[in-house]
Design an enzyme around this catalytic site. Sequence first.
Site, short mmCIF file in Angstrom:
data_model
loop_
_atom_site.label_atom_id
_atom_site.label_comp_id
_atom_site.label_asym_id
_atom_site.label_seq_id
_atom_site.Cartn_x
_atom_site.Cartn_y
_atom_site.Cartn_z
N ARG A 179 53.08 9.29 25.55
CA ARG A 179 51.64 9.26 25.37
C ARG A 179 50.97 8.90 26.70
NH1 ARG A 179 54.02 6.39 21.10
NH2 ARG A 179 53.68 7.30 19.03
N LYS A 203 53.68 2.09 20.87
CA LYS A 203 52.79 1.42 19.92
C LYS A 203 53.46 0.17 19.36
CE LYS A 203 50.06 5.42 18.45
NZ LYS A 203 49.62 6.25 17.30
N HIS A 276 47.83 14.80 25.44
CA HIS A 276 48.56 14.85 24.17
C HIS A 276 49.09 16.25 23.89
CE1 HIS A 276 49.50 11.80 21.23
NE2 HIS A 276 49.44 12.71 20.27
N ARG A 279 52.45 16.46 25.16
CA ARG A 279 53.37 15.79 24.22
C ARG A 279 53.77 16.77 23.10
NH1 ARG A 279 54.92 10.67 22.24
NH2 ARG A 279 54.50 10.25 20.04
N HIS A 302 58.09 8.05 17.01
CA HIS A 302 57.46 8.09 15.69
C HIS A 302 58.23 7.17 14.73
CE1 HIS A 302 55.62 12.36 16.38
NE2 HIS A 302 54.88 11.41 16.89
N TYR A 311 55.54 19.46 13.61
CA TYR A 311 55.96 20.47 14.58
C TYR A 311 56.72 21.61 13.93
CZ TYR A 311 54.44 16.95 17.85
OH TYR A 311 53.66 16.05 18.51
#
Length: 330
Positions: A179, A203, A276, A279, A302, A311
């Site tokens: 990110r 995150k 992004h 990404r 994730h 995806y």
Amino acid sequence: MKTHLERFLEYLEAERNLSEKTVISYRRDLLQFQEFLRTTRLCLKENLSAGEADKSPPALDWSRVDKTAVRAFLGYLHGKGLAKSYMVRKLAAIRSFFKYLNREGLMSLNPASLVSSPKLPKKIPSFLSIPETLSLLQSADPPESLGSQASQGIRVSQSHLLILRDRAILEVLYATGIRVGELARLKVGNVNFEERTVRVQGKGKKERIVLLGESAAEVLKGYLFHRSRPEDPPEPVENLPLFTNYEGGPLTDRSVRRIIKKYVQKSRLHKRITPHSLRHTFATHLLDSGADLRVIQELLGHESLSTTQKYLHVSMGKLMEVYNKAHPKA
């Protein structure tokens, strides 16, 4: 005395390890909800004295908030024309807050959990084809003279250094799928050139290891070589930002976005491409080449496989191609 809201925000930072940016977002959303309840005089404390009733702002009783009040807030946001994605985010913040109050024994149930989130349209992530990706990377090609200068141990000018930096940013984003915020936080010491890996803080301040391709590693090495100066202070190199601005300070998210936009325009790609998007491109190209979805999940950081599964929609053409080749009845 700290309010329930202040204690909740401290809990997010100290116990859940959420980033400062995320905590600020929670604060903003919950303060807006609080202001709405006060303005509409919903859920105020009962049996207030005359002085308390006239007090500004009036005191709230969070235990009196019910699903009707939460729905009223969503209706207010809808009336203001806010996008559904913003409403979903604000509802998620309210749910987390009441979950915390419930855990602390201050409420018996979570009223926001009884309210359905607005349905969001399913968006297929934007991504670049392989030729488009190469075109974007080549738009930041440094002058050929820089290669010979590096081999002779000669540092480049500041303007040429910025071109090297920009190429390295594009290469690293595409090679790792990280990110933009993760990229901006990288230190030199996060990169292991021998193993071609990068240690990333994602995150919730969770760390993961991502892989650095050969091309990206070489470009990054070149940038760091030219950036170093004999007159640099003796501070350990490992603690320095990996990517710096013109004055030597760390790059911000916004600066990286501006850099991407500059080279998208230069490469004449008629698409809205953001950091992004690179990404998404990283994940899509891996999936198209047969990478396992769980491996991609790990590299992207994730928590849930369902987040990575979006995806599959992007790569449906590739999936159909594999199906047609492999299935005897296709």
